[in-house]
Every structure is written in C-alpha cells, then in structure tokens.
Design a protein around this motif. Structure first.
Motif, mmCIF file in Angstrom:
data_model
loop_
_atom_site.group_PDB
_atom_site.id
_atom_site.type_symbol
_atom_site.label_atom_id
_atom_site.label_comp_id
_atom_site.label_asym_id
_atom_site.label_seq_id
_atom_site.Cartn_x
_atom_site.Cartn_y
_atom_site.Cartn_z
ATOM 1 N N THR A 188 2.620 -4.061 -10.003
ATOM 2 C CA THR A 188 1.606 -3.250 -10.667
ATOM 3 C C THR A 188 1.120 -2.116 -9.765
ATOM 4 N N ALA A 189 0.470 -1.147 -10.372
ATOM 5 C CA ALA A 189 0.161 0.089 -9.654
ATOM 6 C C ALA A 189 -0.826 -0.113 -8.507
ATOM 7 N N ARG A 190 -1.994 -0.662 -8.800
ATOM 8 C CA ARG A 190 -3.052 -0.710 -7.785
ATOM 9 C C ARG A 190 -2.927 -1.885 -6.827
ATOM 10 N N LYS A 191 -2.533 -3.029 -7.353
ATOM 11 C CA LYS A 191 -2.445 -4.225 -6.514
ATOM 12 C C LYS A 191 -1.206 -5.026 -6.901
ATOM 13 N N PRO A 192 -0.067 -4.665 -6.325
ATOM 14 C CA PRO A 192 1.164 -5.382 -6.665
ATOM 15 C C PRO A 192 1.062 -6.856 -6.288
ATOM 16 N N ARG A 193 1.658 -7.703 -7.127
ATOM 17 C CA ARG A 193 1.608 -9.150 -6.929
ATOM 18 C C ARG A 193 2.817 -9.585 -6.092
ATOM 19 N N CYS A 194 2.832 -9.117 -4.858
ATOM 20 C CA CYS A 194 3.989 -9.359 -3.995
ATOM 21 C C CYS A 194 4.206 -10.846 -3.734
ATOM 22 N N GLY A 195 3.146 -11.617 -3.724
ATOM 23 C CA GLY A 195 3.292 -13.046 -3.493
ATOM 24 C C GLY A 195 4.004 -13.772 -4.615
ATOM 25 N N ALA A 196 4.064 -13.157 -5.789
ATOM 26 C CA ALA A 196 4.741 -13.762 -6.941
ATOM 27 C C ALA A 196 6.032 -13.036 -7.287
#
Length: 219
Positions: A188-196
């Motif tokens: 996602t743009a503002r806060k990518p869900r890198c942990g998932a």
C-alpha cells in the motif's frame, strides 16, 4: 532486478492466487467497459454498488441510450465525476452502435477512439474481456513496479513497456491483476504491509525492513 528474481516473484504470486481477476463485477465485455470507465478516481466497491442496479436496467449500448443521459446519471450519481462520465458513456454507446454494431471491439485503436477510453481502460478490456496479455498500469501497479524494482520507470508508459518486456511470458496474462491486488492490499502507498508480503525476500525496496515486524519465510 534480474530475470531469475522476477521469475521467482511471479511464481510466488501465482501460487498464492492462481486465478486472479478484476474486482469489478461484469458479465460481458460491454459491462466491463462501462465499469472500467466508471472506476476512474472511484473504488471498485463503489462502482459495483452502482452498476448492479444500472446493469439490471440496461446492460447494452442500446439499453443505455434508451435510458438517456439523465436516467444514466441517476444510476451513477454516487460515483465521482458522474456528470462527465455519463456524457462519455452516452457518446461511447452511440459510437458502439454506429461503428461496431453494438459490440465492444477487441482492437486497441478502436477502443481508444471511444469517448472516455484511454490506454489504461483499453488494456483492461483487452486483457480481461478478450484475453490479450496487456498491462494496464494504474497507480497501484506503478507504485509496486517501482518500489519492488520489478520494472522501474518515471512514467506510466515507461513502466508498462518494461513490464511487457520483463515479466516472464508464462505469467504475463495475469500479471496485471496480481500487481494491482498486491498494491491494493499489501504494498500500500503510505504504509506497506511488508511483514505480510509474500515476495518480501525478493523485493528490492530499500526501506522494507522498516515496515516489517517479522519478514515471512520463503515458500
């Protein structure tokens, strides 16, 4: 990014979602075309709410023309820019009837000649309705392609051309959908869900560790 890493990324995305498709609701090429025109600066969910009632009343070019612009506006007034979209849809329906016998053409030039239909919309229709391996680069794909390193580019067209050249051929038909969904729900743009993120280990985003509490394991 090298070719082997791109191959691994799309293998992973395919394994997680073998049969991706658009989240717009449609039953034929015409419904898809109208839904995509309406989706500009609008959510798929909002478009689906409007088109369920619209397509129940009219789902052919001739039907929309009988409905009239005022009638069409009443069905799509919850969607952003509905006045200009209504004008374009009416003009597109007229063109489909006059030039194409009421059928949606499966050629890029003919699609892009329709009012309100640009390259991105044409690519969606060609890919999803007619099965052509095209790449409709929206804000999600542009972001994902640049952030991950799959296909960096300064313009939408540059990203499109590089994706068409660099996505492994076996995955090209569905790549458009995988990248959109990845951008919509994970990267996602503002806060990518890198942990998932299912492709965390292949992604070249330099700040990915900052957004990951714990990177998922490979496989």
């Amino acid at each position: 990014m090298n070719a082997s890493k791109r191959q691994a990324i799309f293998e992973r995305l395919c394994a997680a979602n073998p049969h991706p498709t658009t989240e717009l609701e449609y039953r034929n090429a015409f419904e898809l075309l109208i839904a995509v025109i309406l989706s500009a600066q609008a959510t798929d969910r909002g478009v689906n709410i409007a088109t369920r009632k619209l397509f129940a009343a009219a789902n052919t070019p001739e039907g929309i023309l009988r409905l009239g612009e005022a009638g069409l506006r009443q069905h799509i007034r919850t969607i952003g820019l509905f006045n200009s979209k209504a004008k374009n849809i009416m003009a597109t329906c007229e063109a489909l009837v006059e030039r194409h016998g009421g059928e949606v053409p499966d050629r890029r030039e003919a699609l892009e000649a329709l009012p309100g239909v640009g390259r991105k919309t044409a690519n969606v229709v060609l890919n999803t309705a007619f099965g052509y391996p095209t790449m409709a680069v929206d804000t999600h794909i542009y972001r994902v392609a640049n952030r991950t390193g799959i296909a960096k580019g300064k313009t939408v067209r540059e990203v499109e051309d590089r994706l068409m050249r660099w996505v492994p051929r076996a995955f090209l038909q569905d790549a458009h959908h995988w990248l959109i969904l990845h951008g919509r729900y994970v990267c996602t743009a503002r806060k990518p869900r890198c942990g998932a993120c299912p492709i965390y280990d292949f992604c070249e985003f330099k700040d990915k560790a900052r957004y990951a509490d714990e990177a998922p394991s490979a496989g």
